[in-house]
Scaffold this motif. Structure first.
Motif, PDB file in Angstrom:
ATOM      1  N   LEU A  38      33.616   4.557   6.787  1.00 22.52           N
ATOM      2  CA  LEU A  38      34.059   4.999   5.214  1.00 22.52           C
ATOM      3  C   LEU A  38      32.595   4.033   4.282  1.00 22.52           C
ATOM      4  CD1 LEU A  38      37.438   3.064   4.283  1.00 22.52           C
ATOM      5  CD2 LEU A  38      36.413   5.160   3.835  1.00 22.52           C
ATOM      6  N   GLU A  39      31.429   3.932   4.803  1.00 21.36           N
ATOM      7  CA  GLU A  39      30.347   3.666   4.469  1.00 21.36           C
ATOM      8  C   GLU A  39      29.665   4.877   4.125  1.00 21.36           C
ATOM      9  OE1 GLU A  39      28.618  -0.234   6.474  1.00 21.36           O
ATOM     10  OE2 GLU A  39      28.091  -1.029   5.021  1.00 21.36           O
ATOM     11  N   SER A  40      29.405   5.434   5.121  1.00 26.31           N
ATOM     12  CA  SER A  40      28.406   6.110   5.615  1.00 26.31           C
ATOM     13  C   SER A  40      28.883   7.639   4.935  1.00 26.31           C
ATOM     14  CB  SER A  40      28.638   6.591   7.275  1.00 26.31           C
ATOM     15  OG  SER A  40      29.856   7.215   8.340  1.00 26.31           O
ATOM     16  N   GLU A  41      30.436   7.553   4.923  1.00 22.74           N
ATOM     17  CA  GLU A  41      31.051   8.707   4.111  1.00 22.74           C
ATOM     18  C   GLU A  41      30.555   8.931   2.914  1.00 22.74           C
ATOM     19  OE1 GLU A  41      32.707  10.965   5.877  1.00 22.74           O
ATOM     20  OE2 GLU A  41      32.952  13.082   4.695  1.00 22.74           O
ATOM     21  N   LEU A  42      30.756   7.656   2.091  1.00 18.31           N
ATOM     22  CA  LEU A  42      30.348   7.413   1.192  1.00 18.31           C
ATOM     23  C   LEU A  42      28.664   7.097   0.202  1.00 18.31           C
ATOM     24  CD1 LEU A  42      32.806   4.065   0.248  1.00 18.31           C
ATOM     25  CD2 LEU A  42      33.473   6.609  -0.830  1.00 18.31           C
ATOM     26  N   ALA A  43      28.513   6.964   1.535  1.00 14.43           N
ATOM     27  CA  ALA A  43      26.872   6.382   1.374  1.00 14.43           C
ATOM     28  C   ALA A  43      26.201   8.610   1.097  1.00 14.43           C
ATOM     29  CB  ALA A  43      25.937   6.057   2.748  1.00 14.43           C
TER      30      ALA A  43
END
Lengths: 626, 303
Positions: free
Chosen positions: A25-30
């Motif tokens: 989620l963190e990398s997708e959102l970023a």
């Protein structure tokens, strides 16, 4: 307002790989440049571990279950669109309907989440989150009161120890306050030893500052300057989060000298336990902190008078301490309005066993077993019938269907032969054998005795041996009397709570399921179809096609038969290996207890037993025995 | 075994650890108490090496005594019995843990009286064992071999090697005496069979309250040594000849006088012993100074 995406980081969800979901989620959102719009948080436990990893989207309250990293791209799509990701919503097994928010899930509807309020909603590794949720606010109130007034407030609230004994917390504090000593101590008992219970772990993992706030309140009330958290080393995540919380609290001035300008000094240390069940007993716990072998001390003197290093000491359970900020937030009267006459507030139960929804549930005292098991727990899976519920861990007692409408509080459970214990609640269906179950629990407690008292050390082993005889079909009628008399002696003559409660599973089962025990010894039958020695493999003549497969595969030659006529199994020779049942293509072979009870349940049974065993091995930590 | 019934208490209380309070009504031999004690005895003998026939403590065993008192003949609990190999590694006593009842008296006496902290409980549950750290031989521990553990053991888990096969308890005469080793004057009881010492038992009436050190407990073997001097000897023509006490003392007194007259007090030197009491040591130096007129006096404690 930024929308929040909360990923559960409790031990249950971490085991089902919530960390991967968080990272994805963190990398997708970023990657999509949404890092600013969404606040991603790694939180504590929601209690519905079976459905994990769980993701909660605030403020809408969308509650996504069993999320994997493969779902993340679509999940972020839905976040961007502001829509719901239907496939991940909780599906009501009865209606098949998807449920949007957490509060609409039946598992949560009858709960009253006070202690667990923050769990799953705040980042346990951030004191800011706790402060924003109103944390440490009650300290201002407490420090303005006199210590005696604080104790009175807790008394008025009617708070009783959540560790299982149910001793009035305010009274315990009063003893410690009145006791003389150059130093006094607060100990938080986080040695959660009961297999299947994990509420203390969840609180410490999800909302550690709440416990620190409770310890500060207790310390102020009795005049202690130092506190210890005695926590199982098997809870590494809880230890780490607690450690972070203590450091943050020190930095912010909630621990240390002259806290909030009150002139009150208090600091907290962590002491990790080494995996002994008996160290959950308060005096053994004190011995352990002092560096000695965990063996209970005789009481009196009680720890409140002579505890850690012989100084006045209050030992409170994690959940008890976590209740204090609630009491001082809502006020004693409002708190005392929840629950029954003698038991106030809520209690957290760990719901496991043969039940649709397993997990942690917080309910008001006085709720009935029926509400917990059927309304919150969703009832028994696979259309089976409810048979019994084991309350209070391995040394609690088994209650039967006649107790389903019993309002649960400390005293009603004791009267019924069980106990609140730590709040373990294991549900059993009709396929559970009560003799086998008692045998299981005793095999745990008998290994955990400290060895001090003869009745507990020797007696529990003898109870176990008698039960082993019974499940193996070698039991005699007088064995039942022996179980009863020995069980009562162990309770009557043991020094600590371990010995005084270890025979409970046997005694309560004898009380409520005596006919089942009698069937085992008199008729050599296991009505639930569990005890292998009491079952036999049989061939149903009408179904047998005389193919000879079973005969060929029987390793001991116990099957006879000719072409064209139904085969037979010689029960004397049969070793009950089950090969014939597996090989028969026509389902003509059944495993049955004498009269056809529990037909064809062998594999299912074996799974049940090994799962429970696995739980035991996990909880006992594999440390104490070599 | 010390459980008693206290009126108003929910369960039986351990008499050894429950403080007395005002108005407390204690029943020491009620039916409930007796039944509990009997059950505990049945449990103890269910996990005990019951070869009483040749046991060194047969007839002097607390487990036997209580079984007799409460008429416990047998146990209904037939199951696992833990057997341990007997530790015979140290020169003074054996450790036969198949007979141990895990009462912990040795743990207490070792820690609280001697201060050596050799014993403690090991393992958990049914497999609990009372033993030394890492279950090592006692030579590897802080043990001083004072033998107090042997003297408090109520059964035959700890037994002096010297008493093994040396006599049954009822054949042994116990003779109260004073330890000859130092000036403290510890009281002890010699276990005597057929006029030979076979061991030492505690005598709780003396100033030492039954406590001893390794010398008093195990250092008595010199008594029966063939090398021991039992009569005064005087050297004549290069050979030691047995003489009477009078003759020996007269001879010594005469020589003292001769030497004093011929050479004066400087010819004498006296060495006293730690086995003597303070009073004896005082008299010795007084004798040396005023009769033999010398200050050449020393004591073995300074060596």
């Amino acid at each position: 307002m930024r929308r929040k995406v909360l990923v559960c980081g409790g031990t249950g969800c971490v085991s089902s790989r919530s960390r991967e979901v968080y990272d994805a989620l963190e990398s997708e959102l970023a990657g999509r440049g949404l890092g600013e719009q969404f606040e991603l948080k790694y939180t504590g436990c929601h209690g519905f571990c079976e459905q994990g990893p769980l993701v909660l989207v605030e403020p809408e309250g969308y509650f996504y279950c069993r999320v994997t990293k493969e779902h993340v791209a679509k999940l972020v799509d839905s976040l961007q669109e502001g829509s719901v990701y239907e496939d991940l919503l909780y599906k009501d097994p009865d209606t098949g309907n998807r449920v949007k928010t957490r509060n609409d899930v039946p598992f949560y509807q009858k709960q009253k989440r006070l202690v667990l309020k923050n769990c799953g909603l705040i980042n346990p590794e951030s004191i800011e989150d706790y402060l924003n949720a109103g944390g440490y606010r009650t300290l201002q109130k407490v420090f303005k009161m006199s210590p005696d007034a604080v104790i009175d407030e807790v008394k008025k609230a009617g708070l009783r120890g959540r560790g299982g004994g149910g001793f009035p917390t305010g009274l315990k504090w009063e003893y410690a306050r009145k006791a003389r000593g150059d130093k006094k101590y607060i100990i938080c008992n986080a040695d959660e030893g009961d297999p299947g219970a994990f509420m203390d772990r969840s609180i410490l993992e999800g909302d550690p500052h709440r416990v620190l706030e409770g310890m500060l309140t207790a310390g102020y009330a009795i005049g202690a300057g130092e506190g210890f958290v005695y926590i199982r080393a098997e809870y590494p995540l809880a230890v780490r989060r607690l450690d972070i919380a203590i450091k943050e609290a020190r930095e912010k001035g909630f621990l240390g000298e002259n806290i909030l300008g009150s002139g009150f000094n208090f600091d907290i240390h962590i002491k990790q336990g080494a995996g002994a069940f008996v160290c959950g007993e308060e005096t053994a716990l004190i011995e352990s902190i002092q560096g000695n072998r965990g063996m209970p001390r005789p009481r009196p003197p009680f720890p409140a008078v002579k505890g850690l290093w012989d100084r006045p000491t209050v030992v409170n359970n994690v959940e008890t301490l976590a209740n204090l900020p609630i009491i001082f937030d809502m006020g004693a009267e409002a708190y005392a309005a929840i629950g029954t006459e003698q038991s106030k507030g809520t209690k957290i139960f760990a719901l496991t066993g043969k039940i649709k929804n397993t997990g942690l549930v917080e309910v008001p005292m006085g709720i009935t077993l029926r509400e917990i098991i059927f309304d919150i727990g969703g009832g028994i899976p696979n259309g089976k019938k409810f048979k019994a519920v084991q309350i209070g861990g391995p040394s609690g007692g088994g209650l039967s269907a006649q107790h389903l409408d019993l309002p649960i509080d400390y005293d009603s459970l004791i009267d019924a032969g069980a106990m609140m214990g730590s709040g373990g609640l294991v549900v059993m269906d009709e396929d559970t054998c009560m003799v086998e179950l008692a045998r299981f629990f005793l095999s745990f407690t008998r290994m955990e005795a400290c060895g001090k008292c003869t009745p507990c050390r020797e007696g529990n082993t003898r109870l176990l041996e008698i039960l082993e005889r019974i499940v193996e079909g070698r039991g005699e009628l007088q064995d039942l009397d022996l179980l009863e008399s020995l069980g009562h002696t162990i309770i009557d003559t043991s020094l600590c709570g371990l010995g005084q409660s270890a025979p409970n599973p046997v005694l309560s089962a004898l009380k409520y399921f005596r006919p089942e025990y009698e069937m085992h010894v008199k008729n050599k039958l296991c009505p639930a179809g569990v005890c292998k020695a009491l079952l036999s493999y049989r061939i149903i003549e009408e179904k047998c096609k005389a193919c000879g497969l079973c005969l060929k595969h029987c390793p001991v030659g116990a099957i006879t038969g000719k072409k064209g006529e139904p085969h037979r199994i010689d029960p004397e020779m049969c070793k009950k290996c089950g090969e014939c049942l597996k090989k028969c293509p026509f389902g003509a072979i059944v495993l049955a207890g004498g009269d056809g009870f529990g037909q064809g349940q062998s594999d299912h049974k074996r799974n049940h037993v090994s799962r429970t065993q696995a739980l035991y091995n996990l909880k006992s930590g594999g440390r104490e025995r070599h | 075994m010390c459980v008693v019934e206290v009126k108003g208490a929910r369960k039986l209380m351990a008499a050894c650890a429950t403080p007395v309070s005002d108005g407390m009504e204690v029943l020491t031999e009620s039916d409930r108490v007796i039944n509990a004690r009997r059950e505990i005895l049945r449990l103890l003998i269910a996990n005990h090496d019951l070869r009483c026939l040749t046991c060194e403590r047969n007839g002097d065993c607390r487990l036997q005594d209580y079984c007799y008192r409460y008429k416990v003949e047998d146990t209904p609990y037939k199951g696992e019995v833990i057997e341990y190999p007997i530790d015979t590694n140290n020169p003074f006593f054996i450790r036969d843990y198949s007979k141990c009842i895990r009462c912990g008296k040795c743990v207490t006496v070792c820690a609280e009286i001697n201060g050596a902290y050799v014993y403690d409980f090991m393992h958990r549950g049914f497999e609990t064992k009372v033993t030394s750290a890492y279950d090592d031989t006692l030579q590897e521990t802080t043990c001083t071999f004072c033998g107090m553990c042997v003297n408090v053991c109520p059964v035959a888990a700890l037994v002096e090697k010297s008493t093994l096969w040396a006599g049954r308890p009822w054949e042994i005469k116990k003779v109260t005496t004073t330890c000859p080793y130092c000036g403290v004057g510890c009281q002890l009881k010699l276990k005597v069979k057929d006029n030979r010492i076979i061991g030492v038992a505690a005598d709780r009436s003396g100033p030492n309250l039954g406590d001893l050190c390794s010398k008093g407990q195990f250092g008595w073997d010199y008594v029966h040594s063939p090398d021991r001097l039992t009569d005064p000897l005087v050297k004549r023509n290069g050979k030691f000849i047995k003489v009477s006490w009078d003759e020996a003392l007269n001879y010594v007194a005469a020589r003292f006088k001769d030497i004093l007259n011929e050479w004066g007090g400087r010819a004498f030197a006296g060495l006293s012993s730690a086995k003597c009491t303070n009073e004896e040591n005082y008299l010795f130096q007084k004798f040396m100074r005023s009769i033999l007129q010398t200050n050449n006096i020393d004591h073995c404690a300074r060596l």
